[in-house]
Design a protein around this motif. Structure first.
Motif, mmCIF file in Angstrom:
data_model
loop_
_atom_site.group_PDB
_atom_site.id
_atom_site.type_symbol
_atom_site.label_atom_id
_atom_site.label_comp_id
_atom_site.label_asym_id
_atom_site.label_seq_id
_atom_site.Cartn_x
_atom_site.Cartn_y
_atom_site.Cartn_z
ATOM 1 N N LEU A 78 0.800 -1.213 0.000
ATOM 2 C CA LEU A 78 0.000 0.000 0.000
ATOM 3 C C LEU A 78 0.836 1.267 0.000
ATOM 4 O O LEU A 78 1.813 1.374 0.743
ATOM 5 N N VAL A 79 0.401 2.223 -0.813
ATOM 6 C CA VAL A 79 0.855 3.603 -0.703
ATOM 7 C C VAL A 79 -0.371 4.357 -0.218
ATOM 8 O O VAL A 79 -1.383 4.418 -0.908
ATOM 9 N N LEU A 80 -0.277 4.896 0.990
ATOM 10 C CA LEU A 80 -1.417 5.555 1.618
ATOM 11 C C LEU A 80 -1.129 7.038 1.783
ATOM 12 O O LEU A 80 -0.071 7.411 2.287
ATOM 13 N N THR A 81 -2.079 7.875 1.361
ATOM 14 C CA THR A 81 -1.903 9.309 1.495
ATOM 15 C C THR A 81 -3.106 9.926 2.197
ATOM 16 O O THR A 81 -4.202 9.374 2.198
ATOM 17 N N GLY A 82 -2.857 11.080 2.767
ATOM 18 C CA GLY A 82 -3.896 11.850 3.428
ATOM 19 C C GLY A 82 -3.281 13.114 4.001
ATOM 20 O O GLY A 82 -2.059 13.268 4.025
ATOM 21 N N ARG A 83 -4.117 14.006 4.467
ATOM 22 C CA ARG A 83 -3.623 15.268 5.023
ATOM 23 C C ARG A 83 -3.227 15.159 6.493
ATOM 24 O O ARG A 83 -2.484 15.987 6.990
ATOM 25 N N ARG A 84 -3.707 14.140 7.189
ATOM 26 C CA ARG A 84 -3.473 14.046 8.636
ATOM 27 C C ARG A 84 -2.378 13.012 8.943
ATOM 28 O O ARG A 84 -2.629 11.815 8.970
ATOM 29 N N SER A 85 -1.176 13.536 9.173
ATOM 30 C CA SER A 85 0.004 12.687 9.375
ATOM 31 C C SER A 85 -0.160 11.694 10.507
ATOM 32 O O SER A 85 0.229 10.523 10.373
ATOM 33 N N GLU A 86 -0.718 12.147 11.627
ATOM 34 C CA GLU A 86 -0.841 11.255 12.781
ATOM 35 C C GLU A 86 -1.763 10.079 12.482
ATOM 36 O O GLU A 86 -1.521 8.949 12.920
ATOM 37 N N ARG A 87 -2.796 10.301 11.703
ATOM 38 C CA ARG A 87 -3.696 9.194 11.327
ATOM 39 C C ARG A 87 -3.018 8.246 10.340
ATOM 40 O O ARG A 87 -3.234 7.032 10.400
ATOM 41 N N LEU A 88 -2.211 8.793 9.443
ATOM 42 C CA LEU A 88 -1.455 7.939 8.514
ATOM 43 C C LEU A 88 -0.486 7.048 9.284
ATOM 44 O O LEU A 88 -0.372 5.854 8.994
ATOM 45 N N GLN A 89 0.212 7.636 10.255
ATOM 46 C CA GLN A 89 1.155 6.863 11.065
ATOM 47 C C GLN A 89 0.453 5.730 11.793
ATOM 48 O O GLN A 89 0.949 4.609 11.842
ATOM 49 N N ALA A 90 -0.704 6.019 12.360
ATOM 50 C CA ALA A 90 -1.460 4.986 13.081
ATOM 51 C C ALA A 90 -1.890 3.868 12.138
ATOM 52 O O ALA A 90 -1.800 2.683 12.488
ATOM 53 N N LEU A 91 -2.337 4.224 10.942
ATOM 54 C CA LEU A 91 -2.756 3.211 9.973
ATOM 55 C C LEU A 91 -1.564 2.391 9.495
ATOM 56 O O LEU A 91 -1.659 1.164 9.342
ATOM 57 N N GLU A 92 -0.443 3.049 9.299
ATOM 58 C CA GLU A 92 0.774 2.329 8.915
ATOM 59 C C GLU A 92 1.150 1.319 9.998
ATOM 60 O O GLU A 92 1.455 0.159 9.693
ATOM 61 N N GLU A 93 1.122 1.735 11.244
ATOM 62 C CA GLU A 93 1.454 0.829 12.346
ATOM 63 C C GLU A 93 0.490 -0.351 12.394
ATOM 64 O O GLU A 93 0.899 -1.480 12.662
ATOM 65 N N GLU A 94 -0.766 -0.091 12.102
ATOM 66 C CA GLU A 94 -1.776 -1.154 12.119
ATOM 67 C C GLU A 94 -1.553 -2.175 11.008
ATOM 68 O O GLU A 94 -1.683 -3.382 11.229
ATOM 69 N N LEU A 95 -1.217 -1.704 9.818
ATOM 70 C CA LEU A 95 -1.186 -2.585 8.649
ATOM 71 C C LEU A 95 0.189 -3.138 8.296
ATOM 72 O O LEU A 95 0.287 -4.124 7.564
#
Length: 133
Positions: A30-47
């Motif tokens: 996955l390449v995941l993008t979004g405006r909210r860095s903290e939410r991206l980090q959390a999703l990265e840690e999850e997946l």
């Protein structure tokens, strides 16, 4: 990397986050993008325990930022096979005549121009992979 790669915009909430989880379950990188860095980090840690994940804070309205991100993807994340162009927002819950015109412009820039920016930047890759969607 022989794994299929999906590029998902707006992955920080709602459909984007749910889509990222489903693609991870199916084994896609996955390449995941979004405006909210903290939410991206959390999703990265999850997946990241399931599949390779690359995250990038991105405002799809910024065409140059989109091009720079796509051009600078790490080697293992370049052969994108699927684009889920999900980034979008709604700023007008009241009747149209009461909505601030700037909110309309922000929605157009995100929901339409942003979609075009990302699609345009990834089309060569999707075509090159021969199976892009």
């Amino acid at each position: 990397m022989n794994r299929k790669i999906a590029f998902i915009t707006g992955a920080t909430s709602g459909f984007g986050r749910a889509t990222a989880r489903r693609f991870a379950e199916a084994g896609w990188a996955l390449v995941l993008t979004g405006r909210r860095s903290e939410r991206l980090q959390a999703l990265e840690e999850e997946l990241a325990s399931q599949v390779p994940v690359h995250v990038a804070t991105l405002d799809v309205r910024d065409a140059e930022a989109v091009k720079t991100l796509v051009a600078g993807l790490p080697e293992g994340f370049r052969a994108i096979r699927c684009l889920v162009n999900n980034a979008g927002l709604a700023l007008a819950p009241e009747p149209a005549q009461k909505v601030d015109l700037q909110d309309w412009h922000t929605m157009i820039d995100t929901n339409i121009t942003g979609l075009v920016n990302v699609t345009h930047a990834l089309l060569p890759t999707l075509i090159e992979t021969g199976k892009g969607a």
